[in-house]
Design a protein around this motif. Structure first.
Motif, short mmCIF file in Angstrom:
data_model
loop_
_atom_site.label_atom_id
_atom_site.label_comp_id
_atom_site.label_asym_id
_atom_site.label_seq_id
_atom_site.Cartn_x
_atom_site.Cartn_y
_atom_site.Cartn_z
N GLU A 189 -9.84 -7.75 -4.04
CA GLU A 189 -11.24 -7.98 -4.56
C GLU A 189 -11.37 -9.08 -5.22
N ALA A 206 -1.04 1.18 -3.85
CA ALA A 206 -2.18 0.71 -3.38
C ALA A 206 -3.14 0.19 -4.17
N GLU A 207 -3.66 0.68 -5.17
CA GLU A 207 -4.52 0.15 -6.25
C GLU A 207 -4.28 -1.53 -7.09
N LEU A 208 -3.23 -1.96 -6.67
CA LEU A 208 -2.48 -3.36 -6.70
C LEU A 208 -3.06 -4.01 -5.81
N GLU A 209 -3.04 -3.28 -4.72
CA GLU A 209 -3.22 -4.14 -4.03
C GLU A 209 -5.22 -4.30 -3.46
N ARG A 210 -5.33 -3.04 -3.80
CA ARG A 210 -7.08 -3.58 -3.90
C ARG A 210 -8.26 -4.62 -4.90
N ARG A 211 -6.88 -4.41 -6.09
CA ARG A 211 -7.32 -4.98 -7.06
C ARG A 211 -7.06 -6.59 -6.51
N ASP A 243 0.84 -1.42 -0.20
CA ASP A 243 0.00 -0.48 -0.26
C ASP A 243 1.09 1.07 -0.15
N ILE A 269 0.97 1.66 -11.76
CA ILE A 269 -0.06 1.06 -10.78
C ILE A 269 0.47 1.44 -9.84
N THR A 270 0.04 2.67 -8.42
CA THR A 270 0.08 2.50 -7.52
C THR A 270 0.26 1.14 -6.61
#
Length: 284
Positions: A64, A56-61, A38, A53-54
């Motif tokens: 999900e 945080a976004e990679l972690e979020r994906r 993150d 890609i950030t």
């Protein structure tokens, strides 16, 4: 139905969960929230992404994707790991029994560099109050730490030992400790003793005489939890075999906590292998 509990929601833990859940095993991830990924500003060396890609976004994906295949996420802090009839992760939200446990909380970035700790491990320096409290009955001991993890160790010690002194090393208290615990806030300069622990050297020239020192700094990471069951560790790394299994059957580790390249690609691979192997083992 067999179940797997994974500690950590970074790339290793989530990758392990994807493979375990898709193999038909009930899978739960215990997470304290966002981790090292993150905090990564931009990642541009990861397969499949043309644009950076950030973290945080990679972690979020990733999270999900795991939820989409039925992985359950529980936000809590792991404070212990025990084995009676089966492996059980002790957390602030209660106990989570499991047929297999995968440790994936990343690498501890801040090992205690206190003179005397390494040389006196097993000779008064302990990482597991539940395991070792009995050996200190009627004696004075110290706990290094300041949060919920340290409180867990203190609570295991109080009914057995004569006294517990909490050594915060200057860190702020983030848990409510019982009144019978003495709190010392000075920096810890050294653990004293030749054959066994005899005391602790504190800043300002003060010496605290104790027979044991229990290390519970920060949050209980993967290596600390592995130590609690006696799994082999090498410094800050957990020793695993080609199946990502530790030296204890049913206990696996993946990602930064096993050492080597501290990269998402390595964590995802090890998680995939740990999840696959753990699922295979619990379905036998």
């Amino acid at each position: 139905m067999p179940n797997i509990v994974i500690i950590g929601s970074g790339p290793a833990g989530v990758s392990a969960a994807l493979y375990a859940a898709r193999a038909g095993v009930q899978t739960t991830i215990l997470t304290k929230g966002p981790g090292a990924l993150d905090r990564a500003e931009l990642i541009q060396n990861y397969y499949g992404f043309v644009e950076p890609i950030t973290g945080a976004e990679l972690e979020r994906r990733g999270i999900e994707g795991a939820k989409a295949v039925g992985v359950e996420f529980v936000t809590t802090e792991a404070v212990g790991l025990t084995y009676t009839d089966k492996l059980t992760v002790e957390t602030l939200a209660g106990d989570f029994p499991a047929d297999a446990v995968i440790l994936a909380t990343g690498a501890s970035r801040a090992a205690p560099r206190i003179p005397g700790i390494a040389g006196l491990e097993g000779h008064g320096v302990s990482y597991c109050a539940t395991c070792d409290a009995f050996f200190y009955r009627g004696k004075d001991v110290a706990v290094l730490g300041s949060g919920e993890y340290a409180l867990h160790e203190v609570q295991a010690l109080l009914p057995v030992v004569r006294s517990v002194t909490l050594l915060t090393g200057g860190a702020p208290l983030t848990a409510q400790f019982p009144p019978e615990v003495t709190v010392r806030t000075e920096a810890v300069e050294a653990i004293l003793g030749e054959e066994r622990v005899t005391g602790v050297q504190l800043a300002g020239g003060n010496t605290l005489e104790v027979s044991g020192v229990f290390v519970a700094l920060g949050v209980a990471g993967s290596t600390a939890l592995a130590r609690k069951l006696g799994a082999e560790v090498d410094g800050n790394k957990i020793v695993v075999d080609e199946h990502m299994q530790t030296t204890l059957p049913g206990l696996y580790a993946a990602g930064d906590c096993t050492g080597g390249l501290l990269q998402v690609a390595k964590a995802v691979y090890e998680g995939a292998l740990a999840g696959t192997e753990a699922a295979k083992a619990v379905r036998k």
